[in-house]
Design a protein around this motif. Structure first.
Motif, short mmCIF file in Angstrom:
data_model
loop_
_atom_site.label_atom_id
_atom_site.label_comp_id
_atom_site.label_asym_id
_atom_site.label_seq_id
_atom_site.Cartn_x
_atom_site.Cartn_y
_atom_site.Cartn_z
N LYS A 8 0.82 -1.22 0.00
CA LYS A 8 0.00 0.00 0.00
C LYS A 8 0.85 1.26 0.00
O LYS A 8 0.63 2.18 -0.80
CB LYS A 8 -0.93 -0.02 1.21
N ALA A 9 1.85 1.32 0.88
CA ALA A 9 2.73 2.51 0.96
C ALA A 9 3.54 2.67 -0.32
O ALA A 9 3.75 3.78 -0.80
CB ALA A 9 3.64 2.40 2.17
N VAL A 10 4.00 1.55 -0.86
CA VAL A 10 4.81 1.60 -2.08
C VAL A 10 3.97 2.10 -3.25
O VAL A 10 4.44 2.90 -4.06
CB VAL A 10 5.42 0.22 -2.39
N LYS A 11 2.74 1.64 -3.36
CA LYS A 11 1.86 2.09 -4.44
C LYS A 11 1.63 3.59 -4.36
O LYS A 11 1.64 4.29 -5.39
CB LYS A 11 0.51 1.37 -4.37
N ALA A 12 1.43 4.10 -3.16
CA ALA A 12 1.24 5.54 -2.98
C ALA A 12 2.50 6.31 -3.39
O ALA A 12 2.41 7.36 -4.04
CB ALA A 12 0.89 5.84 -1.53
N GLU A 13 3.65 5.77 -3.06
CA GLU A 13 4.92 6.42 -3.42
C GLU A 13 5.15 6.38 -4.93
O GLU A 13 5.59 7.36 -5.52
CB GLU A 13 6.07 5.72 -2.69
N ILE A 14 4.81 5.26 -5.57
CA ILE A 14 4.94 5.14 -7.03
C ILE A 14 4.04 6.17 -7.71
O ILE A 14 4.47 6.87 -8.64
CB ILE A 14 4.58 3.71 -7.50
N THR A 15 2.82 6.30 -7.24
CA THR A 15 1.88 7.27 -7.81
C THR A 15 2.41 8.69 -7.64
O THR A 15 2.34 9.50 -8.57
CB THR A 15 0.50 7.13 -7.13
N ALA A 16 2.96 8.98 -6.47
CA ALA A 16 3.51 10.32 -6.22
C ALA A 16 4.68 10.62 -7.16
O ALA A 16 4.73 11.70 -7.76
CB ALA A 16 3.95 10.43 -4.77
N ILE A 17 5.60 9.67 -7.29
CA ILE A 17 6.76 9.86 -8.17
C ILE A 17 6.29 10.05 -9.62
O ILE A 17 6.77 10.93 -10.34
CB ILE A 17 7.73 8.67 -8.08
N TYR A 18 5.33 9.24 -10.03
CA TYR A 18 4.82 9.30 -11.40
C TYR A 18 4.22 10.68 -11.70
O TYR A 18 4.50 11.29 -12.73
CB TYR A 18 3.77 8.20 -11.59
N HIS A 19 3.42 11.19 -10.77
CA HIS A 19 2.77 12.48 -10.99
C HIS A 19 3.71 13.66 -10.79
O HIS A 19 3.55 14.69 -11.45
CB HIS A 19 1.54 12.61 -10.10
N GLU A 20 4.71 13.53 -9.92
CA GLU A 20 5.71 14.59 -9.76
C GLU A 20 6.45 14.82 -11.06
O GLU A 20 6.86 15.95 -11.36
CB GLU A 20 6.73 14.21 -8.69
N ASN A 21 6.63 13.77 -11.83
CA ASN A 21 7.37 13.85 -13.08
C ASN A 21 6.46 13.86 -14.30
O ASN A 21 6.89 13.59 -15.41
CB ASN A 21 8.37 12.69 -13.16
N ARG A 29 13.05 4.16 -14.02
CA ARG A 29 13.37 5.39 -13.29
C ARG A 29 12.67 5.42 -11.94
O ARG A 29 13.22 5.92 -10.97
CB ARG A 29 12.95 6.61 -14.11
N ILE A 30 11.45 4.91 -11.89
CA ILE A 30 10.73 4.88 -10.62
C ILE A 30 11.42 3.93 -9.65
O ILE A 30 11.51 4.22 -8.45
CB ILE A 30 9.25 4.51 -10.84
N THR A 31 11.93 2.81 -10.13
CA THR A 31 12.67 1.88 -9.27
C THR A 31 13.89 2.58 -8.68
O THR A 31 14.16 2.47 -7.48
CB THR A 31 13.12 0.64 -10.06
N THR A 45 8.86 -6.17 -9.52
CA THR A 45 7.76 -5.87 -8.60
C THR A 45 7.19 -4.49 -8.91
O THR A 45 5.98 -4.31 -8.94
CB THR A 45 8.25 -5.93 -7.14
N VAL A 46 8.07 -3.52 -9.15
CA VAL A 46 7.63 -2.16 -9.48
C VAL A 46 6.82 -2.18 -10.77
O VAL A 46 5.75 -1.56 -10.86
CB VAL A 46 8.82 -1.20 -9.59
N GLN A 47 7.28 -2.92 -11.75
CA GLN A 47 6.59 -3.00 -13.03
C GLN A 47 5.21 -3.62 -12.85
O GLN A 47 4.22 -3.14 -13.41
CB GLN A 47 7.42 -3.82 -14.02
#
Length: 51
Positions: A8-21, A29-31, A45-47
Protein backbone atom coordinates in the motif's frame (compact mmCIF):
# COMPACT_ATOMS: atom_id res chain seq x y z
CA UNK A 1 -9.17 -14.02 5.83
CA UNK A 2 -8.28 -10.39 6.33
CA UNK A 3 -5.44 -9.77 3.93
CA UNK A 4 -4.12 -6.24 3.95
CA UNK A 5 -2.18 -4.89 1.01
CA UNK A 6 1.52 -5.12 1.92
CA UNK A 7 2.43 -2.79 -0.95
CA UNK A 8 0.00 0.00 0.00
CA UNK A 9 2.73 2.51 0.96
CA UNK A 10 4.81 1.60 -2.08
CA UNK A 11 1.86 2.09 -4.44
CA UNK A 12 1.24 5.54 -2.98
CA UNK A 13 4.92 6.42 -3.42
CA UNK A 14 4.94 5.14 -7.03
CA UNK A 15 1.88 7.27 -7.81
CA UNK A 16 3.51 10.32 -6.22
CA UNK A 17 6.76 9.86 -8.17
CA UNK A 18 4.82 9.30 -11.40
CA UNK A 19 2.77 12.48 -10.99
CA UNK A 20 5.71 14.59 -9.76
CA UNK A 21 7.37 13.85 -13.08
CA UNK A 22 4.19 14.36 -15.14
CA UNK A 23 3.99 10.75 -16.26
CA UNK A 24 7.39 10.74 -17.89
CA UNK A 25 8.96 8.13 -15.63
CA UNK A 26 8.75 4.45 -16.44
CA UNK A 27 9.32 1.54 -14.11
CA UNK A 28 13.12 1.76 -14.38
CA UNK A 29 13.37 5.39 -13.29
CA UNK A 30 10.73 4.88 -10.62
CA UNK A 31 12.67 1.88 -9.27
CA UNK A 32 15.78 4.05 -9.01
CA UNK A 33 13.83 6.82 -7.29
CA UNK A 34 12.31 4.32 -4.84
CA UNK A 35 15.81 3.08 -3.98
CA UNK A 36 16.81 6.69 -3.24
CA UNK A 37 13.77 6.96 -0.94
CA UNK A 38 14.71 3.71 0.89
CA UNK A 39 12.06 1.46 -0.65
CA UNK A 40 14.10 -1.56 -1.74
CA UNK A 41 12.10 -3.39 -4.38
CA UNK A 42 12.92 -5.46 -7.42
CA UNK A 43 12.25 -3.78 -10.79
CA UNK A 44 9.86 -6.60 -11.68
CA UNK A 45 7.76 -5.87 -8.60
CA UNK A 46 7.63 -2.16 -9.48
CA UNK A 47 6.59 -3.00 -13.03
CA UNK A 48 3.82 -5.31 -11.77
CA UNK A 49 2.53 -2.69 -9.33
CA UNK A 50 2.41 -0.06 -12.06
CA UNK A 51 0.09 -2.12 -14.28
Amino acid sequence: MNSSDKYKAVKAEITAIYHENKGRYGYRRITTELHKRNFLLNHKTVQRLMK
